[in-house]
Design a protein around this motif. Structure first.
Motif, PDB file in Angstrom:
ATOM      1  N   ALA A  46       0.831  -1.205   0.000  1.00 57.08           N
ATOM      2  CA  ALA A  46       0.000   0.000   0.000  1.00 57.08           C
ATOM      3  C   ALA A  46       0.869   1.260   0.000  1.00 57.08           C
ATOM      4  N   GLY A  50       1.038   4.105  -2.883  1.00 56.95           N
ATOM      5  CA  GLY A  50       0.878   5.518  -2.549  1.00 56.95           C
ATOM      6  C   GLY A  50       2.039   6.359  -3.055  1.00 56.95           C
ATOM      7  N   ASN A  53       1.753   6.721  -6.845  1.00 58.53           N
ATOM      8  CA  ASN A  53       0.758   7.717  -7.219  1.00 58.53           C
ATOM      9  C   ASN A  53       1.261   9.133  -6.945  1.00 58.53           C
ATOM     10  N   PHE A  54       1.890   9.319  -5.795  1.00 55.80           N
ATOM     11  CA  PHE A  54       2.455  10.631  -5.461  1.00 55.80           C
ATOM     12  C   PHE A  54       3.530  11.025  -6.476  1.00 55.80           C
TER      13      PHE A  54
END
Length: 139
Positions: A46, A50, A53-54
């Motif tokens: 996860a 994240g 995506n960032f």
């Protein structure tokens, strides 16, 4: 070329790009699964998602500023004079930074070797070799 725009798009960047991206992600996930202590795999995955995506958002913003800095204009009157230079820098020169980082950040081990034990401690070189010689005893 005789290929319709719709078919070229569907089998081009929209599909093939994602498939190739997933294949590129596989070695990172395999390495990460070997580095993570038992029980933290989902949390680590996860976090990686994240960060990915960032990173996508940050890279888009940097791309916008780089395009503006290069003087490229996409509104009337358009100016793509420096586009070749920007593509050369962003898609060739900057990715070359990854080559020396590969030797620094990726452990010098085989993918079949155990990198950390179940407590999260690094496996010593002798233990890793023993686990390679006798895989049944490593479990």
């Amino acid at each position: 070329w005789g290929i319709s725009d719709k078919a070229f798009y569907m089998f081009g960047d929209a599909v093939i790009g994602n498939v190739v991206g997933m294949f590129g992600l596989m070695p990172m996930l395999v390495l990460t699964s070997k580095l993570v202590p038992k029980g933290l795999e989902a949390t680590t995955y996860a976090l990686l998602a994240g960060f990915q995506n960032f990173g996508g958002v940050v890279s888009s913003q940097i791309g916008i500023y780089a395009t503006q800095f290069a003087g490229i204009k996409t509104k009337e009157p358009c100016d793509f004079t420096n586009l070749n230079t920007l593509v050369l820098v962003c898609h060739l020169l900057l990715p070359l930074i990854n080559i020396p980082l590969t030797f620094i950040l990726i452990p010098n081990k085989r993918m079949t070797e155990k990198l950390v034990d179940d407590d999260g401690d690094e496996v010593a070189e002798e233990e890793a070799e023993s686990a390679m010689d006798h895989p049944a005893k490593a479990h």
